[in-house]
Motif scaffolding. Structure first.
Motif, PDB file in Angstrom:
ATOM      1  N   UNK A  91       0.787  -1.238   0.000  1.00 21.43           N
ATOM      2  CA  UNK A  91       0.000   0.000   0.000  1.00 21.43           C
ATOM      3  C   UNK A  91       0.819   1.289   0.000  1.00 21.43           C
ATOM      4  N   UNK A  92       2.106   1.221   0.329  1.00 20.80           N
ATOM      5  CA  UNK A  92       2.848   2.469   0.508  1.00 20.80           C
ATOM      6  C   UNK A  92       4.174   2.498  -0.254  1.00 20.80           C
ATOM      7  N   UNK A  93       4.246   1.784  -1.366  1.00 18.73           N
ATOM      8  CA  UNK A  93       5.473   1.746  -2.165  1.00 18.73           C
ATOM      9  C   UNK A  93       5.829   3.106  -2.765  1.00 18.73           C
ATOM     10  N   UNK A  94       4.843   3.974  -2.931  1.00 21.41           N
ATOM     11  CA  UNK A  94       5.089   5.262  -3.584  1.00 21.41           C
ATOM     12  C   UNK A  94       5.365   6.384  -2.582  1.00 21.41           C
ATOM     13  N   UNK A  95       5.678   6.050  -1.347  1.00 27.67           N
ATOM     14  CA  UNK A  95       5.894   7.070  -0.322  1.00 27.67           C
ATOM     15  C   UNK A  95       7.381   7.313  -0.075  1.00 27.67           C
ATOM     16  N   UNK A  96       7.690   8.483   0.467  1.00 26.43           N
ATOM     17  CA  UNK A  96       9.067   8.800   0.835  1.00 26.43           C
ATOM     18  C   UNK A  96       9.560   7.854   1.926  1.00 26.43           C
ATOM     19  N   UNK A  97       8.646   7.470   2.822  1.00 28.97           N
ATOM     20  CA  UNK A  97       9.021   6.582   3.914  1.00 28.97           C
ATOM     21  C   UNK A  97       9.486   5.223   3.385  1.00 28.97           C
ATOM     22  N   UNK A  98       8.780   4.715   2.385  1.00 30.59           N
ATOM     23  CA  UNK A  98       9.170   3.435   1.787  1.00 30.59           C
ATOM     24  C   UNK A  98      10.517   3.559   1.084  1.00 30.59           C
ATOM     25  N   UNK A  99      10.698   4.660   0.376  1.00 33.78           N
ATOM     26  CA  UNK A  99      11.949   4.876  -0.345  1.00 33.78           C
ATOM     27  C   UNK A  99      13.123   4.942   0.630  1.00 33.78           C
ATOM     28  N   UNK A 100      12.922   5.619   1.742  1.00 28.63           N
ATOM     29  CA  UNK A 100      13.980   5.732   2.750  1.00 28.63           C
ATOM     30  C   UNK A 100      14.290   4.373   3.373  1.00 28.63           C
ATOM     31  N   UNK A 101      13.255   3.548   3.542  1.00 26.86           N
ATOM     32  CA  UNK A 101      13.438   2.224   4.130  1.00 26.86           C
ATOM     33  C   UNK A 101      14.230   1.302   3.220  1.00 26.86           C
ATOM     34  N   UNK A 102      14.002   1.387   1.932  1.00 25.74           N
ATOM     35  CA  UNK A 102      14.536   0.393   0.999  1.00 25.74           C
ATOM     36  C   UNK A 102      15.764   0.858   0.215  1.00 25.74           C
ATOM     37  N   UNK A 103      16.178   2.105   0.398  1.00 28.37           N
ATOM     38  CA  UNK A 103      17.341   2.613  -0.332  1.00 28.37           C
ATOM     39  C   UNK A 103      18.346   3.252   0.631  1.00 28.37           C
ATOM     40  N   UNK A 104      19.584   3.355   0.173  1.00 26.67           N
ATOM     41  CA  UNK A 104      20.635   3.969   0.960  1.00 26.67           C
ATOM     42  C   UNK A 104      21.668   4.583   0.022  1.00 26.67           C
ATOM     43  N   UNK A 105      22.461   5.488   0.571  1.00 34.89           N
ATOM     44  CA  UNK A 105      23.559   6.070  -0.185  1.00 34.89           C
ATOM     45  C   UNK A 105      24.819   5.259   0.088  1.00 34.89           C
TER      46      UNK A 105
END
Length: 230
Positions: A91-105
């Motif tokens: 339900x929340x794949x398009x959120x900033x929170x999801x992006x922060x959870x699943x990606x890193x620098x």
């Protein structure tokens, strides 16, 4: 040697007494759209409730009680993780929170012509170590690197789970309690238990069960609020 039919029926009657009908479980987890996962969660929930009644019926003590508590914690922690991960993914794949959870620098090597590399090597020196050019790039995390605590924090940031006032009037920090339950789940290993001096208490397994109700209710309430489900 198996129990007699009469004994088996008596045990089944005791364990299944007061447990919900199948429709109840389907209704509780109807927001899990992955049918296979939903069925597996329901099976786990039903089985652990049955096992609790069985061990309650024999008034389990000592090592049998420890075994019961360990498996209660393992089952409920697994359900918490499966639900949180699935809801965020679904339900929340398009959120900033999801992006922060699943990606890193991460630092990635940068390719330069050999002549420039040689010049860089001559110009830069640090404690005898070779310095190579690199740059920061956004990269998707490998699944094992996404810790449960991070998933739980993301669920809290999204408003899926939160603190609430318990029946005794005290504030219950649900996200923190779920993370604590899961931390014990990670220690369900004989050597880890010995190293960390883990002691399993029946109250913790009961808490893992009792928190399932507000956990599900909060998630479904937020999904309705965000018009994800009706």
């Amino acid at each position: 040697m198996p129990f007699t039919t009469e004994t088996k029926e008596e045990i089944l009657d005791y364990c299944e007494n007061h447990l919900p009908e199948d429709d109840w479980y389907e209704e509780q987890f109807d927001f899990i759209l992955d049918e296979d996962l939903r069925e597996r969660i329901i099976q786990e929930f039903k089985a652990i409730r049955f096992a609790y009644k069985l061990y309650e019926g024999i008034t389990a003590e000592e090592e049998n009680l420890v075994f019961e508590v360990r498996n209660q914690i393992l089952a409920y922690a697994s359900i918490y993780e499966a639900v949180i991960e699935n809801v965020i993914e679904t339900y929340y794949r398009d959120t900033e929170e999801y992006d922060k959870l699943t990606h890193e620098m991460v630092l990635k090597p940068y390719s330069l012509p050999q002549i420039k590399l040689d010049k860089l090597k001559n110009e830069l020196d640090h404690d005898g170590k070779q310095i190579i050019p690199a740059f920061y790039a956004r990269s998707k995390k490998d699944s094992p690197k996404v810790r449960f605590a991070d998933k739980c924090n993301t669920a809290e940031e999204l408003g899926l789970i939160h603190s609430f006032i318990g029946k005794d009037g005290e504030i219950v920090n649900l996200p923190t309690e779920i993370k604590n339950i899961y931390s014990y789940r990670n220690c369900i290993h004989l050597l880890a238990e010995k190293r960390k001096d883990i002691t399993y208490e029946l109250d913790l397994s009961k808490k893992a069960y009792r928190r399932m109700r507000p956990f599900i209710d909060q998630i479904k309430e937020k999904l309705r609020e965000d018009e994800k489900i009706s």
